[in-house]
Scaffold this motif. Structure first.
Motif, PDB file in Angstrom:
ATOM      1  N   ALA A 266     -37.943 -55.399 -30.297  1.00 48.02           N
ATOM      2  CA  ALA A 266     -38.549 -55.665 -31.599  1.00 48.02           C
ATOM      3  C   ALA A 266     -37.707 -56.604 -32.479  1.00 48.02           C
ATOM      4  N   GLY A 267     -36.487 -56.226 -32.775  1.00 53.32           N
ATOM      5  CA  GLY A 267     -35.645 -57.042 -33.643  1.00 53.32           C
ATOM      6  C   GLY A 267     -35.388 -58.435 -33.101  1.00 53.32           C
ATOM      7  N   PRO A 268     -34.961 -58.540 -31.834  1.00 53.24           N
ATOM      8  CA  PRO A 268     -34.751 -59.880 -31.286  1.00 53.24           C
ATOM      9  C   PRO A 268     -36.021 -60.734 -31.281  1.00 53.24           C
ATOM     10  N   ALA A 269     -37.180 -60.120 -31.037  1.00 49.51           N
ATOM     11  CA  ALA A 269     -38.433 -60.879 -31.036  1.00 49.51           C
ATOM     12  C   ALA A 269     -38.784 -61.355 -32.440  1.00 49.51           C
TER      13      ALA A 269
ATOM     14  N   SER B 291     -39.296 -65.836 -35.656  1.00 52.58           N
ATOM     15  CA  SER B 291     -39.158 -66.414 -36.992  1.00 52.58           C
ATOM     16  C   SER B 291     -38.474 -67.768 -36.948  1.00 52.58           C
ATOM     17  N   VAL B 292     -37.390 -67.848 -36.190  1.00 51.92           N
ATOM     18  CA  VAL B 292     -36.655 -69.117 -36.079  1.00 51.92           C
ATOM     19  C   VAL B 292     -37.533 -70.186 -35.430  1.00 51.92           C
TER      20      VAL B 292
ATOM     21  N   ILE C 176     -44.524 -64.522 -30.672  1.00 53.52           N
ATOM     22  CA  ILE C 176     -43.324 -63.725 -30.393  1.00 53.52           C
ATOM     23  C   ILE C 176     -43.010 -62.816 -31.582  1.00 53.52           C
ATOM     24  N   MET C 177     -43.141 -63.379 -32.779  1.00 51.80           N
ATOM     25  CA  MET C 177     -42.893 -62.624 -34.003  1.00 51.80           C
ATOM     26  C   MET C 177     -43.872 -61.439 -34.099  1.00 51.80           C
ATOM     27  N   ILE C 178     -45.141 -61.702 -33.872  1.00 53.66           N
ATOM     28  CA  ILE C 178     -46.162 -60.644 -33.921  1.00 53.66           C
ATOM     29  C   ILE C 178     -45.872 -59.575 -32.872  1.00 53.66           C
TER      30      ILE C 178
ATOM     31  N   TYR D  27     -43.285 -57.185 -34.145  1.00 57.96           N
ATOM     32  CA  TYR D  27     -43.803 -56.197 -35.097  1.00 57.96           C
ATOM     33  C   TYR D  27     -44.669 -55.161 -34.400  1.00 57.96           C
ATOM     34  N   LEU D  28     -45.474 -55.595 -33.439  1.00 62.58           N
ATOM     35  CA  LEU D  28     -46.299 -54.625 -32.711  1.00 62.58           C
ATOM     36  C   LEU D  28     -45.431 -53.655 -31.908  1.00 62.58           C
ATOM     37  N   ALA D  29     -44.305 -54.120 -31.413  1.00 60.41           N
ATOM     38  CA  ALA D  29     -43.392 -53.227 -30.684  1.00 60.41           C
ATOM     39  C   ALA D  29     -42.868 -52.114 -31.597  1.00 60.41           C
ATOM     40  N   LEU D  30     -42.760 -52.387 -32.874  1.00 68.07           N
ATOM     41  CA  LEU D  30     -42.332 -51.351 -33.813  1.00 68.07           C
ATOM     42  C   LEU D  30     -43.416 -50.261 -33.964  1.00 68.07           C
TER      43      LEU D  30
END
Length: 137
Positions: free
Chosen positions: A89-92, A97-98, A127-129, A132-135
């Motif tokens: 989650a965090g790395p994605a 974002s970058v 990737i960002m989405i 968040y979905l992994a959370l």
């Protein structure tokens, strides 16, 4: 000192999860700061350029807003006891974002040179989405 073998990990775990809360915290702080700096540059420096259109300024603002929001989200994720050690989650969120914001900013600065980044932007967003979905899972 023992010689490394083929089973020696490149990044030793030392009982902690990677990426870890400290790295997520720092990443979030840097991404949020870059977003704020980019927003200030867009509001002051970018608008003075005669070759920049209102649509490009709007795209720049979108990119800087997403960077700030995702940076703040990473700060929050880094404080959560379960999600701060989530492997994906965090790395994605950080990478997405970058890639998302960075590709938009590159396109605004020099569309001709970075034309190939046009298709990269939605990949970063995806990737960002996914992060968040992994959370949510």
């Amino acid at each position: 000192m023992a010689q490394p073998s083929s089973s020696t990990p490149l990044l030793p775990r030392v009982g902690r999860a990677f990426p870890g809360p400290a790295l997520l915290w720092r990443s979030g702080a840097v991404i949020a700061a870059v977003g704020i700096i980019a927003g200030a540059f867009g509001a002051h420096g970018l608008q003075r350029r005669k070759d920049i259109t209102p649509d490009q300024i709007h795209a720049w603002e979108t990119a800087s807003h997403y960077a700030v929001f995702n940076g703040l989200a990473l700060l929050l994720v880094s404080m959560h006891p379960r999600f701060s050690v989530h492997r994906f989650a965090g790395p994605a969120i950080a990478a997405g974002s970058v890639i998302f914001s960075g590709s938009i900013m590159a396109l605004v600065m020099n569309r001709e040179r970075f034309r190939w980044m046009g298709p990269v932007t939605p990949i970063g967003g995806s990737i960002m989405i996914a992060g968040y979905l992994a959370l949510a899972l």
